[in-house]
Design a protein around this motif. Structure first.
Motif, short mmCIF file in Angstrom:
data_model
loop_
_atom_site.label_atom_id
_atom_site.label_comp_id
_atom_site.label_asym_id
_atom_site.label_seq_id
_atom_site.Cartn_x
_atom_site.Cartn_y
_atom_site.Cartn_z
N TRP A 195 18.95 -60.10 3.72
CA TRP A 195 19.53 -60.85 2.58
C TRP A 195 20.82 -60.18 2.11
CZ3 TRP A 195 17.69 -65.17 -0.18
CH2 TRP A 195 18.28 -65.40 -1.44
N GLY A 233 18.57 -52.18 0.50
CA GLY A 233 18.82 -53.18 1.52
C GLY A 233 19.72 -52.71 2.65
N GLU A 243 17.21 -51.59 -5.75
CA GLU A 243 16.78 -52.59 -4.77
C GLU A 243 17.90 -52.95 -3.82
OE1 GLU A 243 13.21 -55.49 -6.00
OE2 GLU A 243 15.14 -55.99 -6.89
N LYS A 254 14.57 -58.62 2.93
CA LYS A 254 15.44 -58.15 1.86
C LYS A 254 16.69 -57.47 2.41
CE LYS A 254 12.07 -57.65 -1.87
NZ LYS A 254 11.45 -56.73 -2.86
#
Length: 254
Positions: free
Chosen positions: A119, A154, A150, A116
């Motif tokens: 990403w 990251g 979220e 994640k």
């Protein structure tokens, strides 16, 4: 289950049907990107409801409805000379390959968290000016809060533990209780909900799903209470609060 060849043939058949409907059906011919949008949202919410219930037959049906809309948008895009379904899929494939270098490049064993984090870094390389650039402005507030948290996780902007996140919830609750200005109190309530969302996420819980399950539970119980009142020839609006609470406790135990 169908084979890969059968899946490809089914998708091709859907594209053929879409071509025919767009050319011959009066309703389908009239549709635009704007007219389809509210219908798409309705279909996605119906899919969401089926997913929460884990009703596999209903999920399959609703996935078909959502897929129809995706194909419809691509058909309109092709008519405008902007894009077609092949371009949409190829662009998606390219993005997935680029964002999974640990699979399609030099293979590496990464944890879910590392994937994640990587990403988000790769999205910035693609040209995103902000880590939060991909958060949908149209998403419901609770979903948006979850996605914001979220995303910033990251890049390492995260509480060390859910315990620390809960301390933030308590801090925001205290500020909410102490605020007397109505306009400021609303902002403090927002801070409470945002911090509670963060705590839930760190505990592995999805607050939107949790709230939707509570909504469904409340609806079921209240409707049972209405049914019980009708059986006893009672009118809910004429009952006192203690009497309503009594009915509520009855249906909770049933």
């Amino acid at each position: 289950m169908t084979t890969r060849q059968e899946q490809l043939e089914a998708f091709s058949k859907l594209l053929d049907i879409m071509d025919t409907l767009r050319a011959e059906c009066p309703w389908d011919k009239k549709q635009t990107l704007a007219s389809l949008r509210p219908l798409t949202l309705e279909e996605v919410y119906e899919l969401s409801d089926a997913l929460i219930k884990e009703d596999m037959e209903e999920i399959s049906k609703e996935l078909g409805d959502v897929l129809l809309h995706l194909v419809f948008y691509a058909k309109i895009g092709a008519e405008k000379g902007s894009f077609d379904i092949g371009e949409v899929i190829n662009r998606l494939c390219e993005k997935l390959i680029f964002r999974h270098p640990h699979i399609y490049g030099e293979k590496r064993d990464l944890s879910e968290l590392e994937v994640k984090e990587n990403w988000e870094k790769l999205k910035l390389k693609e040209g995103n000016k902000s880590v939060l650039g991909g958060v949908s402005k149209a998403a419901p507030s609770l979903v948006k809060a979850y996605r914001i948290q979220e995303k910033v996780r990251g890049v390492g902007f995260e509480f060390a533990s859910s315990k620390d996140a809960w301390e933030k919830v308590e801090e925001e609750l205290q500020e909410f209780k102490e605020e007397s200005d109505p306009s400021k109190k609303e902002m403090e309530l927002g801070d409470v909900l945002f911090s509670l969302t963060n705590y839930a996420r760190l505990e592995g819980l999805n607050p939107d799903t949790a709230l939707e399950r509570s909504n469904a539970k409340f609806i079921k119980r209240f409707q049972a209470m209405e049914h019980l009142a009708k059986e006893r020839e009672l009118t809910l609006s004429e009952l006192t609060l203690p009497e309503l609470d009594g009915l509520w406790e009855e249906v909770k135990k049933s």
